[in-house]
Design an enzyme around this catalytic site. Structure first.
Site, PDB file in Angstrom:
ATOM      1  N   LEU A  17       0.834  -1.208   0.000  1.00 55.30           N
ATOM      2  CA  LEU A  17       0.000   0.000   0.000  1.00 55.30           C
ATOM      3  C   LEU A  17       0.869   1.258   0.000  1.00 55.30           C
ATOM      4  O   LEU A  17       0.594   2.222  -0.722  1.00 55.30           O
ATOM      5  CB  LEU A  17      -0.931   0.003   1.231  1.00 55.30           C
ATOM      6  CG  LEU A  17      -1.877  -1.204   1.360  1.00 55.30           C
ATOM      7  CD1 LEU A  17      -2.790  -1.039   2.580  1.00 55.30           C
ATOM      8  CD2 LEU A  17      -2.712  -1.408   0.100  1.00 55.30           C
ATOM      9  N   ASP A  36      11.450   3.074   5.377  1.00 59.58           N
ATOM     10  CA  ASP A  36      11.116   1.645   5.458  1.00 59.58           C
ATOM     11  C   ASP A  36      12.323   0.876   5.961  1.00 59.58           C
ATOM     12  O   ASP A  36      13.464   1.344   5.825  1.00 59.58           O
ATOM     13  CB  ASP A  36      10.694   1.143   4.055  1.00 59.58           C
ATOM     14  CG  ASP A  36       9.884  -0.141   4.111  1.00 59.58           C
ATOM     15  OD1 ASP A  36      10.432  -1.170   4.558  1.00 59.58           O
ATOM     16  OD2 ASP A  36       8.707  -0.115   3.718  1.00 59.58           O
ATOM     17  N   ASP A  59      13.217   2.514  11.139  1.00 60.22           N
ATOM     18  CA  ASP A  59      12.256   1.722  11.921  1.00 60.22           C
ATOM     19  C   ASP A  59      11.293   2.725  12.557  1.00 60.22           C
ATOM     20  O   ASP A  59      11.725   3.604  13.315  1.00 60.22           O
ATOM     21  CB  ASP A  59      13.025   0.937  12.988  1.00 60.22           C
ATOM     22  CG  ASP A  59      12.107   0.093  13.862  1.00 60.22           C
ATOM     23  OD1 ASP A  59      10.896   0.378  13.936  1.00 60.22           O
ATOM     24  OD2 ASP A  59      12.623  -0.847  14.495  1.00 60.22           O
ATOM     25  N   SER A 158      -7.069  -1.064  10.075  1.00 59.37           N
ATOM     26  CA  SER A 158      -7.506  -2.279   9.370  1.00 59.37           C
ATOM     27  C   SER A 158      -8.941  -2.531   9.795  1.00 59.37           C
ATOM     28  O   SER A 158      -9.357  -2.117  10.895  1.00 59.37           O
ATOM     29  CB  SER A 158      -6.636  -3.464   9.810  1.00 59.37           C
ATOM     30  OG  SER A 158      -7.257  -4.681   9.443  1.00 59.37           O
ATOM     31  N   TYR A 171      -2.879  -7.915  16.576  1.00 60.69           N
ATOM     32  CA  TYR A 171      -3.120  -7.084  15.386  1.00 60.69           C
ATOM     33  C   TYR A 171      -4.367  -6.209  15.571  1.00 60.69           C
ATOM     34  O   TYR A 171      -4.325  -4.994  15.354  1.00 60.69           O
ATOM     35  CB  TYR A 171      -3.270  -8.000  14.163  1.00 60.69           C
ATOM     36  CG  TYR A 171      -3.318  -7.268  12.846  1.00 60.69           C
ATOM     37  CD1 TYR A 171      -2.211  -6.584  12.369  1.00 60.69           C
ATOM     38  CD2 TYR A 171      -4.475  -7.261  12.078  1.00 60.69           C
ATOM     39  CE1 TYR A 171      -2.244  -5.911  11.150  1.00 60.69           C
ATOM     40  CE2 TYR A 171      -4.520  -6.598  10.854  1.00 60.69           C
ATOM     41  CZ  TYR A 171      -3.405  -5.919  10.405  1.00 60.69           C
ATOM     42  OH  TYR A 171      -3.441  -5.249   9.204  1.00 60.69           O
ATOM     43  N   LYS A 175      -4.512  -2.105  15.905  1.00 54.61           N
ATOM     44  CA  LYS A 175      -5.211  -1.297  14.899  1.00 54.61           C
ATOM     45  C   LYS A 175      -6.380  -0.530  15.528  1.00 54.61           C
ATOM     46  O   LYS A 175      -6.708   0.580  15.093  1.00 54.61           O
ATOM     47  CB  LYS A 175      -5.691  -2.190  13.749  1.00 54.61           C
ATOM     48  CG  LYS A 175      -4.550  -2.814  12.950  1.00 54.61           C
ATOM     49  CD  LYS A 175      -3.653  -1.761  12.297  1.00 54.61           C
ATOM     50  CE  LYS A 175      -2.672  -2.357  11.307  1.00 54.61           C
ATOM     51  NZ  LYS A 175      -1.838  -1.344  10.653  1.00 54.61           N
ATOM     52  N   THR A 206      -1.446  -7.317  -1.589  1.00 52.63           N
ATOM     53  CA  THR A 206      -0.085  -6.805  -1.378  1.00 52.63           C
ATOM     54  C   THR A 206       0.807  -7.974  -0.946  1.00 52.63           C
ATOM     55  O   THR A 206       0.294  -9.050  -0.620  1.00 52.63           O
ATOM     56  CB  THR A 206      -0.052  -5.748  -0.248  1.00 52.63           C
ATOM     57  OG1 THR A 206      -0.277  -6.429   0.988  1.00 52.63           O
ATOM     58  CG2 THR A 206      -1.086  -4.660  -0.448  1.00 52.63           C
TER      59      THR A 206
HETATM   60  N1  LIG Z   1      -2.803  -5.825   2.762  1.00 51.33           N
HETATM   61  C1  LIG Z   1      -3.921  -5.838   3.453  1.00 51.33           C
HETATM   62  O1  LIG Z   1      -4.854  -6.590   3.162  1.00 51.33           O
HETATM   63  C2  LIG Z   1      -4.109  -4.916   4.631  1.00 51.33           C
HETATM   64  C3  LIG Z   1      -5.380  -4.866   5.223  1.00 51.33           C
HETATM   65  C4  LIG Z   1      -5.587  -4.019   6.301  1.00 51.33           C
HETATM   66  C5  LIG Z   1      -4.550  -3.247   6.781  1.00 51.33           C
HETATM   67  N2  LIG Z   1      -3.333  -3.301   6.188  1.00 51.33           N
HETATM   68  C6  LIG Z   1      -2.283  -2.470   6.746  1.00 51.33           C
HETATM   69  O2  LIG Z   1      -1.726  -1.690   5.721  1.00 51.33           O
HETATM   70  C7  LIG Z   1      -0.355  -1.418   6.015  1.00 51.33           C
HETATM   71  C8  LIG Z   1       0.480  -1.784   4.792  1.00 51.33           C
HETATM   72  O3  LIG Z   1       0.327  -3.154   4.557  1.00 51.33           O
HETATM   73  P1  LIG Z   1       0.827  -3.861   3.216  1.00 51.33           P
HETATM   74  O4  LIG Z   1      -0.196  -4.883   2.885  1.00 51.33           O
HETATM   75  O5  LIG Z   1       1.218  -2.845   2.233  1.00 51.33           O
HETATM   76  O6  LIG Z   1       2.090  -4.644   3.802  1.00 51.33           O
HETATM   77  P2  LIG Z   1       3.547  -4.925   3.189  1.00 51.33           P
HETATM   78  O7  LIG Z   1       4.108  -6.007   4.048  1.00 51.33           O
HETATM   79  O8  LIG Z   1       3.469  -5.116   1.712  1.00 51.33           O
HETATM   80  O9  LIG Z   1       4.318  -3.554   3.470  1.00 51.33           O
HETATM   81  C9  LIG Z   1       4.617  -3.145   4.774  1.00 51.33           C
HETATM   82  C10 LIG Z   1       5.945  -2.394   4.721  1.00 51.33           C
HETATM   83  O10 LIG Z   1       6.189  -1.928   6.053  1.00 51.33           O
HETATM   84  C11 LIG Z   1       7.568  -2.097   6.317  1.00 51.33           C
HETATM   85  N3  LIG Z   1       7.764  -2.157   7.761  1.00 51.33           N
HETATM   86  C12 LIG Z   1       7.370  -3.128   8.625  1.00 51.33           C
HETATM   87  N4  LIG Z   1       7.726  -2.816   9.867  1.00 51.33           N
HETATM   88  C13 LIG Z   1       8.355  -1.613   9.809  1.00 51.33           C
HETATM   89  C14 LIG Z   1       8.960  -0.771  10.769  1.00 51.33           C
HETATM   90  N5  LIG Z   1       9.009  -1.099  12.075  1.00 51.33           N
HETATM   91  N6  LIG Z   1       9.487   0.406  10.358  1.00 51.33           N
HETATM   92  C15 LIG Z   1       9.478   0.751   9.042  1.00 51.33           C
HETATM   93  N7  LIG Z   1       8.934  -0.027   8.078  1.00 51.33           N
HETATM   94  C16 LIG Z   1       8.388  -1.200   8.466  1.00 51.33           C
HETATM   95  C17 LIG Z   1       7.957  -3.391   5.609  1.00 51.33           C
HETATM   96  O11 LIG Z   1       9.366  -3.453   5.372  1.00 51.33           O
HETATM   97  C18 LIG Z   1       7.155  -3.277   4.324  1.00 51.33           C
HETATM   98  O12 LIG Z   1       7.894  -2.652   3.287  1.00 51.33           O
HETATM   99  C19 LIG Z   1      -0.029  -2.214   7.288  1.00 51.33           C
HETATM  100  O13 LIG Z   1      -0.127  -1.362   8.393  1.00 51.33           O
HETATM  101  C20 LIG Z   1      -1.127  -3.253   7.327  1.00 51.33           C
HETATM  102  O14 LIG Z   1      -1.394  -3.681   8.647  1.00 51.33           O
HETATM  103  C21 LIG Z   1      -3.077  -4.126   5.125  1.00 51.33           C
END
Ligand SMILES: NC(=O)c1ccc[n+]([C@@H]2O[C@H](COP(=O)([O-])OP(=O)(O)OC[C@H]3O[C@@H](n4cnc5c(N)ncnc54)[C@H](O)[C@@H]3O)[C@@H](O)[C@H]2O)c1
Length: 263
Positions: A17, A36, A59, A158, A171, A175, A206
């Site tokens: 995202l 990231d 981080d 989420s 989780y 959230k 994703t």
């Molecule tokens: N994909 C889904 O279905 C979904 C649904 C609801 C919520 N979300 C939320 O959306 C957000 C993005 O999710 P996504 O699906 O793109 O995940 P993703 O795993 O593709 O991307 C997450 C990114 O966050 C980075 N990251 C993790 N911990 C970190 C930290 N401590 N500091 C800096 N960077 C860090 C990772 O390296 C990664 O590049 C998350 O918060 C996730 O909980 C995703």
């Protein structure tokens, strides 16, 4: 606030995202600092996006590292207008395992620390940077117009904040905490002209979802009333750019989920 010519910190911007958000902002003429943990993916993305993008290995739970990312935006782009916090992790564990042994407390805390405490950490440092910019502008004789949109903080929750499943205690509660940040921060930052919004995505295609077996993915898609598919990251990014643009959106959580309700 327009995206064009403004600068945004995108955490988690190396994947999923956040990556889509970074692409959309640059596509609309804005600047991004991608913060990231994933250095190789982040560097590859900024190489592709060009001069409007920078990468910082960061981080989001670390105050010094997030501050460095904020300062990178200040020095590279002359100031920061907002943040889109997409960094996050999924922790899956039940309270009791098969043999009724209690859950690992450290794993629970890790989810809350990254998803909730990290969101707060980014919000506080980005808000401080924006407030400093406003003060400098007015000290320099600049006039800060009443109701001028000065900044935007967008967090990612989420639907698990509302519809938590078994195994999602860490989780879902992390959230739900992000949802809980929204109104108090929006109220507090109103005097600076900084808006705070949260998006609660449903199920998006994703890399975070790659670990899910094909059959489970099909079941998830079947559970979405309409459209019957996972969300596309660019649909999340479109909502982000709309929120940036629409000054009357503030202090609210928007579900972006094709009407799915997890039962
Ligand atoms: N994909 C889904 O279905 C979904 C649904 C609801 C919520 N979300 C939320 O959306 C957000 C993005 O999710 P996504 O699906 O793109 O995940 P993703 O795993 O593709 O991307 C997450 C990114 O966050 C980075 N990251 C993790 N911990 C970190 C930290 N401590 N500091 C800096 N960077 C860090 C990772 O390296 C990664 O590049 C998350 O918060 C996730 O909980 C995703």
């Amino acid at each position: 606030m327009q995206v064009k010519e403004n600068s945004f910190l995108v955490t988690g911007g190396a994947s999923g995202l956040g990556e889509s958000v970074a692409r959309a902002i640059v596509g609309q003429g804005g600047n991004v600092v991608i913060a990231d943990l994933n250095e190789s993916a982040g560097q590859a993305l900024v190489a592709e996006l060009g001069d409007s993008a920078r990468f910082v290995r960061c981080d989001i739970t670390n105050g010094d590292e997030v501050q460095s990312a904020v300062e990178m935006a200040e020095s590279a782009f002359g100031g920061l207008q907002g943040s889109i916090n997409c960094a996050g992790i999924v922790v899956v564990q039940k309270l009791l395992d098969r043999d009724n042994n209690p859950a690992d407390l450290e794993a629970f805390s890790r989810g809350v620390n990254i998803n909730l405490v990290g969101s707060f950490n980014v919000a506080r440092l980005v808000a401080a940077s924006i407030a400093k910019r406003i003060a400098n502008d007015s000290n320099a004789g600049g006039h800060v117009e009443k109701n001028a949109d000065q900044g935007i903080i967008i967090n990612t929750a989420s639907i698990a904040a509302f519809d938590g499943q078994v195994g999602q205690a860490s989780y879902s509660s992390s959230k739900a905490g992000v949802v809980g940040l929204t109104l108090p921060l929006a109220r507090e930052l109103a005097r600076h002209g900084i808006r705070v919004m949260t998006i609660a995505p449903g199920v998006f295609a994703t890399p975070m979802m790659d670990s899910i077996p094909e059959k489970a993915r099909e079941q998830l898609e079947a559970g979405v009333p309409y459209p019957k598919r996972l969300g596309a990251p660019n649909e999340f990014a479109k909502l982000v750019t709309h929120i940036i643009d629409n000054a009357y959106l503030n202090g609210e959580v928007i579900r972006l989920d094709g009407a799915i309700r997890m039962v």
